[in-house]
Design an enzyme around this catalytic site. Structure first.
Site, PDB file in Angstrom:
ATOM      1  N   TRP A  78      39.401  43.651  40.570  1.00  0.00           N
ATOM      2  CA  TRP A  78      40.025  44.374  39.470  1.00  0.00           C
ATOM      3  C   TRP A  78      40.093  45.860  39.775  1.00  0.00           C
ATOM      4  O   TRP A  78      39.168  46.452  40.322  1.00  0.00           O
ATOM      5  CB  TRP A  78      39.241  44.143  38.186  1.00  0.00           C
ATOM      6  CG  TRP A  78      39.876  44.784  36.980  1.00  0.00           C
ATOM      7  CD1 TRP A  78      40.849  44.263  36.183  1.00  0.00           C
ATOM      8  CD2 TRP A  78      39.588  46.084  36.450  1.00  0.00           C
ATOM      9  NE1 TRP A  78      41.184  45.143  35.190  1.00  0.00           N
ATOM     10  CE2 TRP A  78      40.420  46.269  35.328  1.00  0.00           C
ATOM     11  CE3 TRP A  78      38.706  47.102  36.816  1.00  0.00           C
ATOM     12  CZ2 TRP A  78      40.393  47.436  34.566  1.00  0.00           C
ATOM     13  CZ3 TRP A  78      38.679  48.261  36.057  1.00  0.00           C
ATOM     14  CH2 TRP A  78      39.512  48.426  34.948  1.00  0.00           C
TER      15      TRP A  78
ATOM     16  N   TRP B 273      44.519  40.586  43.278  1.00  0.00           N
ATOM     17  CA  TRP B 273      43.894  40.271  41.989  1.00  0.00           C
ATOM     18  C   TRP B 273      44.928  40.129  40.883  1.00  0.00           C
ATOM     19  O   TRP B 273      45.900  40.882  40.809  1.00  0.00           O
ATOM     20  CB  TRP B 273      42.919  41.391  41.619  1.00  0.00           C
ATOM     21  CG  TRP B 273      42.415  41.324  40.211  1.00  0.00           C
ATOM     22  CD1 TRP B 273      43.013  41.837  39.087  1.00  0.00           C
ATOM     23  CD2 TRP B 273      41.216  40.694  39.758  1.00  0.00           C
ATOM     24  NE1 TRP B 273      42.256  41.569  37.963  1.00  0.00           N
ATOM     25  CE2 TRP B 273      41.142  40.862  38.353  1.00  0.00           C
ATOM     26  CE3 TRP B 273      40.181  40.004  40.402  1.00  0.00           C
ATOM     27  CZ2 TRP B 273      40.080  40.381  37.588  1.00  0.00           C
ATOM     28  CZ3 TRP B 273      39.125  39.516  39.638  1.00  0.00           C
ATOM     29  CH2 TRP B 273      39.080  39.708  38.256  1.00  0.00           C
TER      30      TRP B 273
ATOM     31  N   ASP C 204      45.014  39.197  32.945  1.00  0.00           N
ATOM     32  CA  ASP C 204      45.646  38.762  31.700  1.00  0.00           C
ATOM     33  C   ASP C 204      47.135  38.458  31.822  1.00  0.00           C
ATOM     34  O   ASP C 204      47.881  39.207  32.468  1.00  0.00           O
ATOM     35  CB  ASP C 204      45.516  39.847  30.629  1.00  0.00           C
ATOM     36  CG  ASP C 204      44.097  40.283  30.360  1.00  0.00           C
ATOM     37  OD1 ASP C 204      43.194  39.820  31.066  1.00  0.00           O
ATOM     38  OD2 ASP C 204      43.908  41.108  29.442  1.00  0.00           O
TER      39      ASP C 204
ATOM     40  N   ASP D 272      45.558  46.051  23.313  1.00  0.00           N
ATOM     41  CA  ASP D 272      46.212  44.745  23.357  1.00  0.00           C
ATOM     42  C   ASP D 272      47.038  44.443  22.104  1.00  0.00           C
ATOM     43  O   ASP D 272      46.716  43.548  21.320  1.00  0.00           O
ATOM     44  CB  ASP D 272      45.172  43.636  23.588  1.00  0.00           C
ATOM     45  CG  ASP D 272      44.259  43.905  24.771  1.00  0.00           C
ATOM     46  OD1 ASP D 272      44.680  44.645  25.669  1.00  0.00           O
ATOM     47  OD2 ASP D 272      43.123  43.391  24.787  1.00  0.00           O
TER      48      ASP D 272
END
Length: 658
Positions: A169, A142, A145, A269
């Protein structure tokens, strides 16, 4: 811009004075949470290598005797096929949710959530065809981002969210690859793994900042042993290594924790930092307050200690959690990209947020005031989250970087799957990255960005066929004799019959790509375009097309769409119709570029004003059974089309070697 002659450095490994106090206790030496795999340990050279690289297989490109640049005529027209019936097997699928319980966006395909979906009996041949030839992806498992892209000492670096253990994920660490040209890649050992209390539950998304003195700063979100999202600092162990193989996590991590009033799972983030006139570096971090998406602002001098600035950089009610915020300048004159710290009268600032609620990447153009730390959109009606998208298909968690090598801003994005998790697991991998795109201000419209594949992709072009001034009558489909159509770069332009355009009466009917029937629904002035990944019988087809709507006032509105509703006979894949309007100025022809690479189709209208990325999983239109067609399903106009079509070679993606 001017930088100070000296810096407070961040590379000191021991600096208790700059450690941020927090209530979260680190794990004792040797201790691990229950269920934490023993394989989580600090990467060193020679260990934890990603054994990767694209396997070279014999079915990639069939030349069919075509050499050089040719000019060809289209063959006889046939009628547009009716929608197909899906193939059903006795097995059913029940999707599970992944990521939401950890406070991040949904990472599984939830299109069929709440329903038992018939699964399709995918063969190994079908699944092997789905692997791309020139898009970046790991050899297995997998990926999501993009993280910390940059150009350093002659190499493009790309980091990414990666699960080394499965094609779903979870267990997220940082993968790492390098390239000389953004096309051919070499995988490196994992850059960062989940081995500290502040990131033991996940090494999540982050950004790189290159300092003028040559240092490299990496800020990233960690998910702690107490399920709290915190921000952490890392830096290369050896700046003289152009591959930046080894990374060090700052001993005083975390450097930022959720501030009062912010949920512990709504703080993630961090962006690339930009330098302010006050001599400090500034970052922004996505969050939310109730249903309002917000971006928090912090200043720092050393990337260890931070001051939270008053208010927020921007906020939009009703948009929910903002993930993967990006903030950067673009020149009003178009052309070259700008370093993230550039500001001034000739600059607009782009604010972008990935919306957790609908998993789309929205952007807006506006004005930034460094004194008030506020960004204001040019047009509040198309603010972040309610207006323009980078891409109207599968495109999320994107991140840009300034490429100082070629003076351009480059955009990466996670392209997720739209098939079933069961198929992903059988295939052994999930997710791609887009072909990197240059991003610039559209000075012709003054209201949007232009996105275009990096010029390096053209190095993969092989044989070319030209089709000049093909007339396609209303209601017809015309095959284009290019042979196998699995790996293509297509450039096309379309002209509508002007007399038909004038005599067509306007209507008040509002058109929508997703709700107006797709390519099979006929209107006076559309749809028309190309059928990619189509079999000979047209039972599987993916139309990419324009539709022109003429209003009662005589004004024209042009739509650009991609229709997956008949893309596959499989029952366990999404079959959505994507798209939006595209600005077309007076005197402009309709132009289109499409990159076809097995299970991904990237489409760009009017030089990249509107873009659509699709994932497609045909069962018959694969290998030598894949064809390309022109179509015109309008009722009142013919179209004239000219095309250049290249077959594309495969990129080389290698495993790491000492």
């Amino acid at each position: 811009m001017v930088f100070p002659s000296s810096y407070r450095t961040f590379s000191d490994q021991e600096d208790p004075a700059t450690t941020v106090p927090c209530s979260y206790a680190p794990l004792p030496d040797g201790a691990r949470p229950a269920g934490d795999p023993a394989s989580r340990r600090r990467p060193t050279k020679g260990l934890l290598m990603i054994v990767s690289g694209v396997l070279v297989v014999g079915f990639l490109v069939a030349f069919l005797g075509e050499k050089g640049s040719n000019s060809s005529n289209a063959e006889g027209a046939v009628s547009l096929a009716a929608p197909m019936n899906s193939t059903v097997s006795p097995h059913t699928l029940e999707p599970v949710s992944r990521g939401v319980s950890a406070g991040v966006s949904e990472k599984s395909n939830r299109m069929f959530a709440g329903a038992k979906v018939p699964s399709f009996p995918w063969s190994n041949s079908m699944l092997s065809w789905q692997r791309t030839a020139f898009h970046f992806q790991p050899e297995k498992n997998w990926m999501n981002d993009p993280n910390g892209p940059m150009f350093y000492k002659g190499w493009y670096h790309f980091f990414y969210q990666y699960n080394p253990n499965a094609a779903v994920w979870g267990d997220i660490v940082w993968g790492h690859a390098v390239s000389r040209d953004l096309i051919h890649w070499m995988h490196l050992p994992l850059a960062m793994v989940a081995d500290q209390w502040y990131d033991v539950s996940g090494v999540w998304t982050g950004s790189a900042t290159l300092l003028p003195d040559g240092q490299v700063v990496m800020l990233y979100t960690g998910f702690t042993n107490e399920s709290v999202q915190v921000q952490n600092l890392a830096y290369p162990a050896n700046l003289s290594d152009p591959l930046l193989v080894d990374w060090v996590k700052y001993s005083g991590n975390p450097v930022l924790v959720p501030p009062p009033g912010i949920n512990t799972m709504d703080f993630r983030d961090p962006t690339t930092a930009w330098y302010t006139p006050d001599g400090k570096w500034r970052i922004t971090i996505g969050s939310k307050l109730n249903k309002t998406g917000i971006s928090l602002v912090y200043d720092t001098e050393d990337f260890k200690s931070y001051e939270r600035m008053d208010g927020v950089l921007h906020a939009v009610q009703g948009t929910g959690m903002w993930e993967c915020v990006d903030f950067y300048p673009v020149s009003k004159n178009g052309g070259n990209g700008l370093d993230t710290s550039v500001d001034g009268p000739g600059v607009k600032h782009v604010f972008k947020a990935s919306l957790d609620d609908d998993r789309s990447d929205y952007y807006a153009l506006g004005t930034y005031d460094h004194k008030t730390t506020k960004w204001t959109p040019d047009d509040p009606k198309i603010d972040v989250g309610i207006g323009l998208k980078y891409d109207y298909g599968k495109f999320y968690a994107s991140k840009t970087f300034y490429d100082q090598n070629k003076k351009r801003r480059v955009l990466w994005s996670w392209i997720s799957e739209s098939d079933s998790e069961a198929a992903d697991m059988k295939r052994g991998w999930a997710s791609l990255q887009n072909i990197p795109r240059t991003v610039s201000f559209d000075k012709k419209t003054g209201s949007n960005l232009l996105q275009w594949p990096v010029e390096e992709i053209e190095s993969l072009r092989m044989t070319r066929k030209d089709f000049s001034n093909l007339e396609v009558p209303a209601g017809s489909v015309v095959p284009l004799n290019v042979g196998e159509a699995t790996q293509l770069d297509i450039i096309a332009e379309f002209e509508i019959d002007k007399e038909a355009l004038d005599r067509t009466s306007g209507a008040d009917v509002e058109y929508s790509c997703g709700a107006s029937g797709g390519a099979a629904a006929r209107g006076a002035l559309g749809p028309f375009g190309l059928l990619v990944l189509t079999d000979d019988s047209l039972s599987e087809q993916t139309p990419v097309y324009f539709y022109i709507a003429k209003g009662a006032d005589g004004n024209l509105k042009t739509f650009f769409c991609s229709d997956q509703s008949r893309s596959s006979e499989a029952s366990d894949v999404d079959k959505l119709i994507y798209g939006s309007t595209v600005p077309v100025l007076n005197g402009e022809k309709l132009t289109l570029r499409i990159l076809v690479d097995h299970s991904i189709v990237e489409s760009f209208a009017q030089g990249g004003r509107t873009c659509i990325t699709s994932r497609v999983y045909p069962t018959k239109a694969i290998f030598g059974g894949s064809r390309l067609f022109l179509f015109n399903n309008a009722t009142e106009t013919s179209i004239t089309t000219s095309l250049q079509i290249w077959k594309m070679n495969s990129a080389f993606i290698h495993p790491f070697h000492h």
